[in-house]
Scaffold this motif. Structure first.
Motif, PDB file in Angstrom:
ATOM      1  N   VAL B 148       9.382  27.175   7.241  1.00  0.00           N
ATOM      2  CA  VAL B 148       8.242  27.420   6.360  1.00  0.00           C
ATOM      3  C   VAL B 148       6.901  26.578   7.136  1.00  0.00           C
ATOM      4  O   VAL B 148       7.226  25.447   7.258  1.00  0.00           O
ATOM      5  CB  VAL B 148       8.583  27.035   4.788  1.00  0.00           C
ATOM      6  N   GLU B 151       1.264  26.121   4.769  1.00  0.00           N
ATOM      7  CA  GLU B 151       0.896  26.889   3.548  1.00  0.00           C
ATOM      8  C   GLU B 151       1.976  27.402   2.681  1.00  0.00           C
ATOM      9  O   GLU B 151       1.898  28.282   1.969  1.00  0.00           O
ATOM     10  CB  GLU B 151      -0.091  27.934   4.150  1.00  0.00           C
ATOM     11  N   GLY B 152       3.168  27.192   2.970  1.00  0.00           N
ATOM     12  CA  GLY B 152       4.288  27.775   2.475  1.00  0.00           C
ATOM     13  C   GLY B 152       4.694  29.170   2.826  1.00  0.00           C
ATOM     14  O   GLY B 152       5.312  29.892   2.085  1.00  0.00           O
ATOM     15  N   MET B 153       4.297  29.588   3.987  1.00  0.00           N
ATOM     16  CA  MET B 153       4.497  30.939   4.541  1.00  0.00           C
ATOM     17  C   MET B 153       5.787  30.816   5.337  1.00  0.00           C
ATOM     18  O   MET B 153       6.088  30.008   6.332  1.00  0.00           O
ATOM     19  CB  MET B 153       3.425  31.487   5.221  1.00  0.00           C
ATOM     20  N   ASN B 175       5.629  36.298   4.355  1.00  0.00           N
ATOM     21  CA  ASN B 175       5.537  36.077   2.918  1.00  0.00           C
ATOM     22  C   ASN B 175       5.550  34.718   2.496  1.00  0.00           C
ATOM     23  O   ASN B 175       6.207  33.710   3.240  1.00  0.00           O
ATOM     24  CB  ASN B 175       6.298  37.050   2.250  1.00  0.00           C
ATOM     25  N   LYS B 176       5.090  34.314   1.203  1.00  0.00           N
ATOM     26  CA  LYS B 176       5.065  33.239   0.842  1.00  0.00           C
ATOM     27  C   LYS B 176       6.703  32.816   0.163  1.00  0.00           C
ATOM     28  O   LYS B 176       7.479  33.382  -0.254  1.00  0.00           O
ATOM     29  CB  LYS B 176       4.519  33.084  -0.746  1.00  0.00           C
ATOM     30  N   GLU B 178       7.771  31.115  -2.151  1.00  0.00           N
ATOM     31  CA  GLU B 178       7.937  31.138  -3.373  1.00  0.00           C
ATOM     32  C   GLU B 178       8.533  32.191  -4.155  1.00  0.00           C
ATOM     33  O   GLU B 178       8.976  32.371  -5.214  1.00  0.00           O
ATOM     34  CB  GLU B 178       6.703  31.035  -4.288  1.00  0.00           C
ATOM     35  N   SER B 186       8.657  28.097  -9.692  1.00  0.00           N
ATOM     36  CA  SER B 186       7.958  28.406  -8.409  1.00  0.00           C
ATOM     37  C   SER B 186       6.352  27.844  -8.745  1.00  0.00           C
ATOM     38  O   SER B 186       5.724  27.639  -7.753  1.00  0.00           O
ATOM     39  CB  SER B 186       7.812  30.021  -8.425  1.00  0.00           C
ATOM     40  N   PRO B 190       4.456  24.457  -4.761  1.00  0.00           N
ATOM     41  CA  PRO B 190       3.402  23.793  -3.784  1.00  0.00           C
ATOM     42  C   PRO B 190       3.148  22.683  -3.974  1.00  0.00           C
ATOM     43  O   PRO B 190       2.738  22.108  -2.821  1.00  0.00           O
ATOM     44  CB  PRO B 190       2.133  24.942  -4.342  1.00  0.00           C
TER      45      PRO B 190
END
Lengths: 134, 488
Positions: B148, B151-153, B175-176, B178, B186, B190
């Motif tokens: 990941v 940005e959490g992608m 995709n994220k 989350e 969720s 972040p």
């Protein structure tokens, strides 16, 4: 072991009905035997320590273990501590307990010579007499 | 003088370009190579003379080269320092026709001959190899692994991730993260990720908390997650290694329940022990005093009175027997120890104990060869004794009892059987007979305390086996029990 003569038996049991029944069995076995019934271990200790007053002392004690207050084990303890008596009766554990822990404990303690299960019978008395007395 | 100046500048330029560790090519508006350094010669396998004046498309694989003039024109319309082909994979073509991955930086250079573009080319074969190795390692990991970015992608997942979460790879990458976290968690994620990147270090995630993940079908699984910071060309990333611990948690719960059950059983045993002991006392008093009563008042009693006394005595001795049986039942299996036992011998011993009983009944007993297996010896003896005694006891009037003891090796256990030709049991009673104090007959018909088969059941279950009966009423019964292999 030098065998002694048996002329008096003390019953220590908080249940007077058991004491009375056991007295009957003892007297059926030998009517000449004296029987002292004690409803509590405290009373019994008291009796044993006052030999000047209570001239008749037991040669044998049938001791119950499960008693309220001072129980059979406590009795043995306190009895051992005050061994200034002339008289040193044999002690047999007579109880409903088949708890293996109790039996093991009794075997290990030098104070109890035997463990028996209630009720007392004439056969049991005969064998005790043969084994420990003349 | 001016020419001198220009010459000098050119010389300096040439020196700089020559000493660069990268391949550098100068290309004009028409796409012709105006200059190249020796690194370029090495990288592409051409002599300088072979390339100068040629179009740069010669260095690009055919499948890309047709679009290149267009890109080139775009650059010259708005020349700026930038890297080429952002987001695309770039490849270059050697003289020998082999391709290799590259990265290119573009710089506009204004000269007397007009604006040129200086392309600085780096061979990223090694880096690609390293990336590929990393991808392979991740792919072959036994855990689900997800890479990941800041940005959490999700930038990379492995096969295990697909299997664990039920998503296809392309549904995840880009995709994220989350999307894999239950909604109730969720929202906060972040923030957690932010604090991880502030102080990136290898650690377990959510220490002390129970972590859950969400699968594509919406179901949740309990997970354990290890986090590893990874520095890449695309910035700092975190590699999360995810283990599904749902099964383990279930096992933990089962184990906890088992321990609780054991404690409960111990308590129950203790209760039964104390209760039976305390029940025995007044019962004994009753029977003792019935005896005294008889002794002291026999002269005053009539026949009817003696009958009553007899009834009381019967009841008390029966109750005493029941209490003792209950006590024995509660003590079953305490202090047990597995030993290797020759069951043939065990049954022979049982038969010799029952000798008198067997003789009186006239029963004929056959015992096949039985195995030597690990059992709780005293308890197992009791099982055989109870079953054989029952087989003889519940015989049909006027028919000689025939009992057969057998054993059969099944795939993963031994199956024992005790078969008789007695009165049999109707199907509706198949279960009840194994319950404690359940009896099908009056004491007058068949003596018993209703505890024998309950004992057998408890003992067989102690051995992790099963016990059951098959029977035809009026013909006979066959009791079966199984014993799996047990380790001493």
């Amino acid at each position: 072991m030098i065998k002694r003569s048996l002329s008096c038996i003390m019953l220590i049991d908080n249940n007077p009905d058991d004491n009375y029944y056991h007295r009957r069995v003892i007297q059926k076995h030998d009517p000449s035997l004296k029987v002292i019934e004690m409803d509590s271990a405290t009373d019994a200790l008291h009796y044993l320590q006052s030999a000047e007053i209570n001239s008749i002392q037991p040669d044998l004690i049938f001791l119950d273990i499960n008693m309220p207050g001072v129980n059979g084990w406590d009795f043995i303890e306190q009895h051992r501590e005050k061994k200034q008596r002339l008289h040193d009766p044999l002690i047999i554990m007579l109880t409903t307990s088949e708890n293996p822990d109790d039996i093991r404990r009794a075997r290990l303690s030098g104070d109890v010579i035997d463990c028996m299960t209630k009720p007392l019978t004439i056969e049991m008395l005969k064998s005790v007499n043969k084994k420990y007395f003349e | 003088m001016e020419t001198e100046q220009v010459k000098h500048t050119e010389l300096t330029f040439q020196l700089i370009v020559e000493s660069s560790p990268n391949a550098i090519i100068l290309v004009n508006k028409e796409g012709k190579i105006a200059y190249m350094n020796s690194q370029t010669e090495k990288l592409f396998g051409y002599e300088r003379s072979e390339l100068i004046g040629q179009t740069v498309e010669q260095l690009i694989p055919a499948r890309y080269s047709q679009h290149h003039p267009g890109f080139r024109n775009m650059f010259f319309r708005a020349p700026a320092v930038r890297s080429m082909g952002v987001g695309r994979e770039l490849f270059a073509l050697r003289k020998d026709g082999t391709e290799f991955p590259i990265e290119i930086g573009l710089n506009p250079v204004v000269t007397v001959d007009g604006t040129l573009v200086l392309a600085s080319i780096i061979d990223i074969t090694e880096r690609k190899k390293a990336e590929e190795r990393f991808r392979l390692v991740v792919e072959s990991a036994p855990n689900a692994m997800i890479l990941v970015n800041h940005e959490g992608m999700i930038t990379l997942v492995n096969k295990q991730t697909e299997m664990l979460f039920g998503y296809e790879r392309n549904e995840l990458v880009g995709n994220k993260l989350e999307m894999l976290i239950p909604q109730r968690f969720s929202g906060n994620h972040p923030n957690h990720r932010e604090s991880f990147f502030k102080k990136p270090q290898t650690r377990a995630m959510g220490a002390g908390r129970d972590l859950f993940a969400k699968r594509k079908d919406g179901t949740e699984i309990q997970v354990e997650i290890g986090l590893n910071p990874i520095e890449t060309t695309e910035g700092n990333m975190v590699l999360a290694s995810i283990i599904d611990i749902t099964e383990r948690k279930l096992q933990e719960i089962t184990l906890k329940k088992q321990v609780e059950l054991e404690i409960k059983n111990k308590e129950l045993e203790q209760f039964a022990y104390v209760a039976s002991h305390d029940l025995q006392e007044p019962l004994r008093t009753v029977s003792n005093y019935m005896q005294l009563f008889e002794e002291d008042y026999s002269e005053k009693l009539d026949e009817q009175a003696f009958k009553y006394i007899h009834a009381v005595n019967n009841a008390t001795s029966r109750m005493s027997m029941l209490i003792k049986a209950l006590l024995a039942f509660s003590k079953l299996g305490t202090n047990r120890r597995l030993v290797s036992v020759d069951c043939t011998k065990l049954v022979k011993d049982v038969l010799s104990d029952l000798q008198k009983f067997i003789k009186t009944s006239g029963a004929v007993i056959t015992v096949s060869e039985l195995p030597t297996i690990n059992v709780y010896e005293t308890e197992m003896r009791q099982v055989f004794q109870n079953l054989i005694m029952n087989a003889i006891k519940f015989c049909r009037k006027g028919i000689i009892p025939e009992v057969r003891v057998d054993a059969e090796k099944l795939a993963d256990k031994w199956q024992f059987s005790v078969k008789d030709n007695g009165i049999g049991i109707s199907v509706s009673h198949y279960t009840r007979i194994f319950e404690i104090f359940q009896r099908l007959h009056t004491t007058a018909e068949y003596e018993g305390n209703g505890i024998g088969l309950a004992n057998c059941k408890k003992i067989v279950e102690l051995h992790q086996g099963e016990i059951w009966v098959e029977s035809t009423p009026g013909k006979g019964s066959e009791f079966f029990f199984t014993i799996p292999p047990l380790t001493v």
